[in-house]
Design a protein around this motif. Structure first.
Motif, PDB file in Angstrom:
ATOM      1  N   PHE A 373      25.350  40.166  41.373  1.00 30.65           N
ATOM      2  CA  PHE A 373      26.684  39.517  41.033  1.00 30.65           C
ATOM      3  C   PHE A 373      27.672  40.307  42.067  1.00 30.65           C
ATOM      4  O   PHE A 373      27.350  41.396  42.543  1.00 30.65           O
ATOM      5  N   TRP A 374      28.626  39.569  42.282  1.00 34.39           N
ATOM      6  CA  TRP A 374      29.802  40.127  43.065  1.00 34.39           C
ATOM      7  C   TRP A 374      30.381  41.437  42.546  1.00 34.39           C
ATOM      8  O   TRP A 374      30.048  41.681  41.003  1.00 34.39           O
ATOM      9  N   PRO A 375      31.097  42.385  43.041  1.00 33.82           N
ATOM     10  CA  PRO A 375      31.617  43.510  42.455  1.00 33.82           C
ATOM     11  C   PRO A 375      32.361  43.186  41.384  1.00 33.82           C
ATOM     12  O   PRO A 375      33.384  42.390  41.382  1.00 33.82           O
ATOM     13  N   GLY A 376      32.040  43.523  40.181  1.00 36.81           N
ATOM     14  CA  GLY A 376      33.191  43.519  38.986  1.00 36.81           C
ATOM     15  C   GLY A 376      32.808  42.212  38.199  1.00 36.81           C
ATOM     16  O   GLY A 376      33.403  41.966  36.993  1.00 36.81           O
ATOM     17  N   GLN A 377      31.862  41.398  38.534  1.00 40.39           N
ATOM     18  CA  GLN A 377      31.553  40.223  37.879  1.00 40.39           C
ATOM     19  C   GLN A 377      30.880  40.192  36.633  1.00 40.39           C
ATOM     20  O   GLN A 377      31.174  39.459  35.750  1.00 40.39           O
ATOM     21  N   PHE A 378      29.917  41.393  36.804  1.00 41.90           N
ATOM     22  CA  PHE A 378      29.225  41.482  35.387  1.00 41.90           C
ATOM     23  C   PHE A 378      29.246  43.100  35.132  1.00 41.90           C
ATOM     24  O   PHE A 378      29.471  43.420  33.654  1.00 41.90           O
ATOM     25  N   SER A 379      29.057  43.954  36.116  1.00 41.13           N
ATOM     26  CA  SER A 379      28.990  45.418  35.654  1.00 41.13           C
ATOM     27  C   SER A 379      30.260  46.166  36.245  1.00 41.13           C
ATOM     28  O   SER A 379      30.537  45.861  37.185  1.00 41.13           O
ATOM     29  N   ARG A 380      30.655  47.066  35.389  1.00 40.54           N
ATOM     30  CA  ARG A 380      31.799  47.841  35.877  1.00 40.54           C
ATOM     31  C   ARG A 380      31.839  49.347  35.208  1.00 40.54           C
ATOM     32  O   ARG A 380      31.307  49.540  34.127  1.00 40.54           O
TER      33      ARG A 380
END
Length: 561
Positions: A373-380
């Motif tokens: 996933f793009w940065p921040g799209q799923f995990s943060r």
């Protein structure tokens, strides 16, 4: 098919002790050095980071002591938690400067900004071509991205091939010397560059030398701050428990933790929505360099989280039981974004080796299926900081003021642990002290989700678990990876509250007699073991990440006086 996770392991380096490396030993004359060690010494002199004398025992000595180490263990009680702002970020992002990645620095930063991130770390793989060609080129792109996205705190870091271990994020506080120090570190200590990837006592010792080197650069003012976070810790079984403890104890102000959940979360989703592989890319088995004590279940994710974190009473808990901080994070580990229409133009097989980067990707007009996933799209990774700047975020990570979430399951988290006699409660990563026989109060405030996830639905938090673990002191066996006295003391169910509402739960530990810690996890409740509240092992090709969402939070320690 899911994206493969590539690992280049060179085996030509001799296994020799690294407690004092020849090029760093001022008692060894230039003429007595091997050509490779002479080049390393000359490289350091050219950079002006250290001279031959400065690179001696003061840099590569024993475990660190003094104010730098003590600061990482200081309690945070007495500090009002309301002073912190909570910034979301990603410390594991690859670009065209990695031998297995695609996107430009600017594309990654723009995607992170679009998905609500406040900070990011570019972490291209350590590699001979990267060290030779890419470090300066990447830095130019990072400076351009910083200039265009002034609200994004952006570091240039490195995915370190840890000698004798696995991968780790390494980054320094952004300053005029960050590039020089990063370049020197990669040349001196990266396992791909120096051929020290295979597991051995000598290579493990070299990894500790790398941590001491970073600490020495801080001491001499060449850099202001540094962090190391171990990545995808169980994927190949390369990180033994004693290595984790050695990193933490050698440089607790630098080696501060590990990925609680890996990137590549879409890899296990069913085809065609995902890769049809293993969530997180965790589809491996024990290999030559794996630590032999891990069970097979360690090589899989559990609810998307690494086994070291997800296993109640497992390795993470066994380290926390020593009463020392060892914090968890999460990230995208993005190489190629799922759904992106971008792809690499045709190049020769030796392109990366001769350029240290790939050409800018081109738009094919067709969405691609990938593991990431793009940065921040799923995990943060959400960090509590008193200052919105580079040092503030790094200090927040170093202090354990971190919670990690998937798929927007929750919008915000405020954990406060208090006892009588303290002005302010402790929050994540902190400590409180209670008189023997006294009470400890836990207050959990959660802001529920407000935005739809990948399926177009707003995630619903089904349950929050409050976990207690006994603090029993240093492990007699440094390869211990279990902690028997850990349990869920209470579970809370928010019910069907309004989206975006705040829910508050409380718990009181009465008549406290022994030290302990508390930590949190929460879930959407869609997938768990039969007759249990524990996460399930993810199944190959049947692990839709949006249908199994969790958050985890770092602990608060309770000391008894």
């Amino acid at each position: 098919m899911g994206r493969a996770h590539y690992h280049e392991h060179h085996h030509h380096a001799a296994d020799r002790p690294h407690d004092r490396m020849p090029y760093a030993d001022s008692t060894v004359a230039d003429g007595d050095l091997r050509p490779v060690d002479l080049r390393r010494r000359q490289f350091l002199r050219r950079l002006g980071l250290v001279g031959a004398a400065a690179a001696g025992s003061g840099v590569f000595g024993g475990p660190l002591a003094g104010p730098a180490m003590a600061a990482s263990q200081q309690p945070l009680s007495g500090v009002d938690p309301r002073r912190y702002q909570w910034l979301a970020g990603d410390h594991h992002v690859h670009t065209q400067y990695s031998y297995d990645a695609l996107h430009t620095v600017m594309q990654q930063v723009e995607a992170g900004a679009e998905h609500g991130l406040d900070w990011m770390v570019i972490t291209d793989h350590g590699h001979t071509a990267h060290e030779k060609f890419a470090v300066e080129q990447t830095y130019a792109d990072v400076l351009a991205a910083r200039d265009k996205h002034r609200d994004m705190l952006l570091w240039q870091g490195l995915e370190w091939n840890v000698p004798g271990g696995e991968h780790a994020t390494v980054f320094f506080e952004a300053s005029k010397d960050e590039l020089t120090a990063l370049h020197a570190f990669e040349r001196l200590f990266d396992g791909n560059v120096n051929g020290t990837n295979p597991s051995s006592d000598a290579h493990e010792a070299l990894a500790l030398d790398g941590l001491r080197w970073m600490s020495a650069q801080i001491d001499k003012g060449a850099i202001d701050s540094a962090l190391m976070i171990a990545n995808h810790t169980s994927r190949n079984g390369r990180y033994s428990p004693h290595e984790m403890r050695a990193y933490r104890d050698t440089a607790p102000h630098i080696a501060v933790g590990m990925e609680g959940a890996p990137g590549a979360q879409n890899d296990g989703a069913p085809v065609p929505a995902g890769g049809g592989g293993f969530r997180g890319g965790y589809g491996n088995s024990p290999g030559t360099d794996s630590w032999p004590g891990f069970p097979m279940e360690a090589y899989r994710t559990w609810g998307g989280f690494d086994w070291m974190t997800a296993k109640l009473g497992g390795l993470w808990d066994s380290m926390l039981a020593e009463g020392k901080g060892w914090w968890i994070t999460t990230n995208s580990d993005i190489h190629r974004a799922n759904g992106s229409t971008m792809d690499r133009p045709p190049v020769s097989d030796d392109w990366y080796a001769t350029h240290g980067k790939y050409p800018d990707p081109v738009d094919t007009g067709t969405p691609q299926i990938h593991a990431d996933f793009w940065p921040g799209q799923f995990s943060r990774t959400v960090v509590g900081t008193a200052r919105r700047n580079f040092r503030g975020v790094m200090d927040g990570i170093r202090s354990g003021r971190v919670w990690v979430g998937m798929g927007g399951l929750i919008q915000g988290l405020d954990l406060r642990v208090s006892s009588d006699g303290h002005d302010y409660p402790a929050t994540l990563g902190g400590r409180v002290s209670v008189r023997r026989g006294g009470n400890v109060k836990v207050r959990i405030a959660i802001q529920l989700a407000t935005q739809p996830g990948g399926h177009g639905e707003i995630p619903r938090l089904a349950r929050v678990d409050l976990i207690r673990g006994a603090v029993t002191g240093a492990a007699a066996d440094r390869d211990t990876f279990t902690a028997p006295d850990v349990s869920v003391v209470e579970s809370f169910e928010p019910g069907r509250r309004t989206n975006g509402a705040q829910v508050v739960f409380t718990h009181t530990f009465r008549n406290v007699r022994e030290p302990f810690y508390v930590r949190l996890r929460g879930t959407d409740g869609k997938r768990q073991a039969s007759g249990s509240i524990e996460p399930l092992m993810d199944v190959q090709g049947d692990a839709d990440p949006w249908s199994d969402l969790w958050f985890y939070a770092n602990p608060v320690f309770v000391d008894v006086r």
